[in-house]
Design a protein around this motif. Structure first.
Motif, PDB file in Angstrom:
ATOM      1  N   VAL A  28       6.910  -2.649   4.685  1.00 53.36           N
ATOM      2  CA  VAL A  28       7.937  -3.235   3.818  1.00 53.36           C
ATOM      3  C   VAL A  28       7.797  -4.754   3.911  1.00 53.36           C
ATOM      4  N   TYR A  29       8.528  -5.474   3.057  1.00 52.95           N
ATOM      5  CA  TYR A  29       8.529  -6.936   3.150  1.00 52.95           C
ATOM      6  C   TYR A  29       9.371  -7.373   4.352  1.00 52.95           C
ATOM      7  N   GLY A  30       8.902  -8.418   5.040  1.00 54.48           N
ATOM      8  CA  GLY A  30       9.594  -8.924   6.200  1.00 54.48           C
ATOM      9  C   GLY A  30      10.238 -10.278   5.949  1.00 54.48           C
ATOM     10  N   GLY A 165       2.424  -8.086  -3.790  1.00 55.22           N
ATOM     11  CA  GLY A 165       2.479  -6.869  -4.583  1.00 55.22           C
ATOM     12  C   GLY A 165       3.333  -5.804  -3.911  1.00 55.22           C
ATOM     13  N   SER A 166       3.216  -4.585  -4.397  1.00 54.51           N
ATOM     14  CA  SER A 166       3.996  -3.474  -3.841  1.00 54.51           C
ATOM     15  C   SER A 166       3.412  -3.027  -2.501  1.00 54.51           C
ATOM     16  N   CYS A 167       4.286  -2.695  -1.560  1.00 56.36           N
ATOM     17  CA  CYS A 167       3.838  -2.230  -0.249  1.00 56.36           C
ATOM     18  C   CYS A 167       3.135  -0.878  -0.379  1.00 56.36           C
ATOM     19  N   GLU A 172       8.888   1.846   7.181  1.00 59.04           N
ATOM     20  CA  GLU A 172       8.696   0.988   8.334  1.00 59.04           C
ATOM     21  C   GLU A 172       7.683   1.571   9.324  1.00 59.04           C
ATOM     22  N   SER A 173       7.205   0.712  10.222  1.00 61.24           N
ATOM     23  CA  SER A 173       6.217   1.140  11.204  1.00 61.24           C
ATOM     24  C   SER A 173       6.810   2.136  12.192  1.00 61.24           C
TER      25      SER A 173
END
Length: 325
Positions: A28-30, A165-167, A172-173
């Motif tokens: 995801v974005y962080g 761009g898109s994940c 999540e990890s």
């Protein structure tokens, strides 16, 4: 709103003066800040409105840098690192004093990972410090999988979002550590447990907690839409809430429901692919949450592979309001 672009030098400059930046990863974005600067870390908690007892994940660029932040990597976890880094794996390791207590919420372990996204790998390689980077969303809300999601939620609070761009994973990890000599999974995520067990043998899984979590992402209420989120048998739920005259949207694994308007339902994977479903999960939840309905109906995924991690997120989204931390 924040500037969105692909300028690594600009992102680096903001981070070096203590600002926060949105960064892409494969998961995801962080919301990223200098993990060694307590003031920058404090900004992360402030911008996210995140409880101070919920630890953060430290991101770095390669294995050679890990020794700067942790005392050791136990043998089984070394095997996992060599096999799955860079990638959606986070290791919980004994920390060195260089890592601020605010990052770990006072714990003697720190969560570390090497993300697998070309822009962020390049950014991390250009920095002299690791990044603390929880998901770039207000605490408790759906994690962002596109730069626009970050801008919608946090764009007025940060100067720059690195657009990758898109994940590709969209979940999540997976967080893994040791309890004595036992490999332990603290959070289900984008790395399937079966793959972990193929490297280190049988692992134990610790359920998420409601307070004072040992690792990031263990709070019971997380990833929640703003509307009530109800899980069950969709045929029964659709019939029940239709008869009540309730307005609702539907999130399913692969089925389409002809009695529900097309723009009020999303299938996570019409092909029945759990990896595709994981990738689409948060964006789908966000889309349905924006619809003019009073609630969202959903079903659980098959309880195999990544389905277990998806179900973990769905169940947290469905925690009753009065039980939320």
């Amino acid at each position: 709103m924040a500037e969105i672009g692909r300028d690594i030098a600009k992102a680096k400059a903001y981070l070096e003066i203590g600002n926060l930046v949105g960064i892409p990863t494969e998961t995801v974005y962080g919301l990223a800040g200098n993990a060694l600067d307590p003031d920058a870390v404090a900004k992360i908690f402030s911008v996210k409105n995140r409880p101070s007892f919920d630890p953060l994940i430290l991101h770095t660029s390669d294995m050679s840098r890990i020794a700067q932040f942790v005392k050791e990597i136990p043998g089984p976890l070394q095997r996992l690192a060599k096999r799955f880094w860079p990638g959606p794996l986070t290791l919980l390791l004994p920390k060195k004093d260089i890592v601020p207590d605010l990052v770990t919420s006072g714990l003697d372990t720190v969560a570390v990972r090497i993300p697998d996204h070309p822009l962020t790998k390049e950014l991390l390689g250009a920095l002299d410090f690791p990044l603390a980077a929880p998901s770039a969303n207000p605490f408790g809300y759906i994690s962002p999988t596109q730069a626009s999601h970050v801008n919608d939620q946090l764009g007025t609070k940060i100067p720059y979002i690195l657009d990758g761009g898109s994940c590709q994973v969209g979940l999540e990890s997976t967080i893994v550590g040791m309890e004595g000599d036992k490999v332990t999974v603290y959070r289900l995520g984008g790395l399937d447990i079966s793959k972990i067990e193929s490297e280190v043998g049988k692992v134990q899984v610790v359920a998420h907690s409601s307070s004072n979590p040992k690792s990031p992402g263990m709070l019971k209420s997380h990833y929640s839409p703003s509307k009530p989120f109800i899980i069950g048998d969709l045929d029964l739920l659709i019939s029940e809430y239709s008869s009540k005259g309730e307005s609702f949207a539907v999130l399913s694994f692969r089925r389409c429901f002809p009695q529900v308007s097309e723009h009020l339902q999303i299938q996570l994977s019409k092909a029945g692919d759990l990896a595709e479903a994981a990738k689409n999960l948060f964006a789908a939840m966000r889309t349905l949450d924006s619809r003019d309905v009073s609630l969202i109906l959903s079903e659980l995924m098959p309880e195999v592979g990544l389905g277990k991690a998806i179900n973990d997120r769905l169940k947290r989204a469905a925690v009753p309001e009065e039980e939320k931390e």
